[in-house]
Design an enzyme around this catalytic site. Sequence first.
Site, PDB file in Angstrom:
ATOM      1  N   HIS A   1       0.850  -1.188   0.000  1.00 37.81           N
ATOM      2  CA  HIS A   1       0.000   0.000   0.000  1.00 37.81           C
ATOM      3  C   HIS A   1       0.892   1.246   0.000  1.00 37.81           C
ATOM      4  O   HIS A   1       1.815   1.354   0.818  1.00 37.81           O
ATOM      5  CB  HIS A   1      -0.895  -0.004   1.243  1.00 37.81           C
ATOM      6  CG  HIS A   1      -1.834   1.156   1.256  1.00 37.81           C
ATOM      7  ND1 HIS A   1      -2.956   1.201   0.452  1.00 37.81           N
ATOM      8  CD2 HIS A   1      -1.802   2.328   1.931  1.00 37.81           C
ATOM      9  CE1 HIS A   1      -3.573   2.357   0.654  1.00 37.81           C
ATOM     10  NE2 HIS A   1      -2.897   3.058   1.541  1.00 37.81           N
TER      11      HIS A   1
ATOM     12  N   ASP B   1      -6.904  -2.448   3.846  1.00 34.46           N
ATOM     13  CA  ASP B   1      -5.556  -1.971   4.181  1.00 34.46           C
ATOM     14  C   ASP B   1      -5.339  -1.949   5.694  1.00 34.46           C
ATOM     15  O   ASP B   1      -4.711  -1.025   6.234  1.00 34.46           O
ATOM     16  CB  ASP B   1      -5.331  -0.553   3.596  1.00 34.46           C
ATOM     17  CG  ASP B   1      -5.501  -0.538   2.080  1.00 34.46           C
ATOM     18  OD1 ASP B   1      -5.085  -1.503   1.429  1.00 34.46           O
ATOM     19  OD2 ASP B   1      -6.038   0.449   1.553  1.00 34.46           O
TER      20      ASP B   1
END
Length: 207
Positions: free
Chosen positions: A113, A149
Amino acid sequence: MARLKLGVLGSGSGSNMQSIMDAIGAGTLDAEIKIVLSDVKDAYILERAAKGGVENAYLDCSPWKTKLEGEAEDRCISVLKEKGVDTVVLAGFMRIVKPKLLAAFPNRVLNIHPALLPAFPGVASWKQALDYGCKVAGVTVHFVDAGTDSGPIIVQKAVPVAEDDTPETLHARIQVEEHKAFPEALSLLAAGRLSVVGRRVVVAPAD
Ligand code: GRF
């Protein structure tokens, strides 16, 4: 430890997948990529895989636009299992993966990410960081859990924000660190040095 057998899912250019292929080629990552799957028919990640002699295929994920679920998820799991994959790498895969895939590969699904999580989950995180006025941005490699995430963090790298950064220049600088972070996280996994304790990933010292 046994060599990692990777299944890579991606939607875009595949530069992270390339960094993993390069690390394998350089002998710094004990892994092989068994299959690359993309939900985007003409994604460059498939071409990169083909160029590197890695099996690859388009994965039709319709009717869903933002997640991998239902029949497409079942097909994905079957292909990954058929190819002997033991670790799933989300390398720019622009869909939410659901509990069924996670259950098929417990604690063996990794994502990259482009932000220092838990700041800026979601899309275009480098732009979020820039718009927020951050002086430091970065990258996170983490195990994937059922949230977005939100899974346990394996590796993070900080990237300074320059006064004259645009979203593009900042993303480019973040990507340089991404290409170090993913192979690093996978090497730790390959070496059997990672264990998940609650929210924390404990990294055992090298032998
Ligand atoms: C990267 O910025 C990654 O962090 C994000 O999607 C982008 C994929 O880039 N999840 P690439 O396809 O690996 O070049």
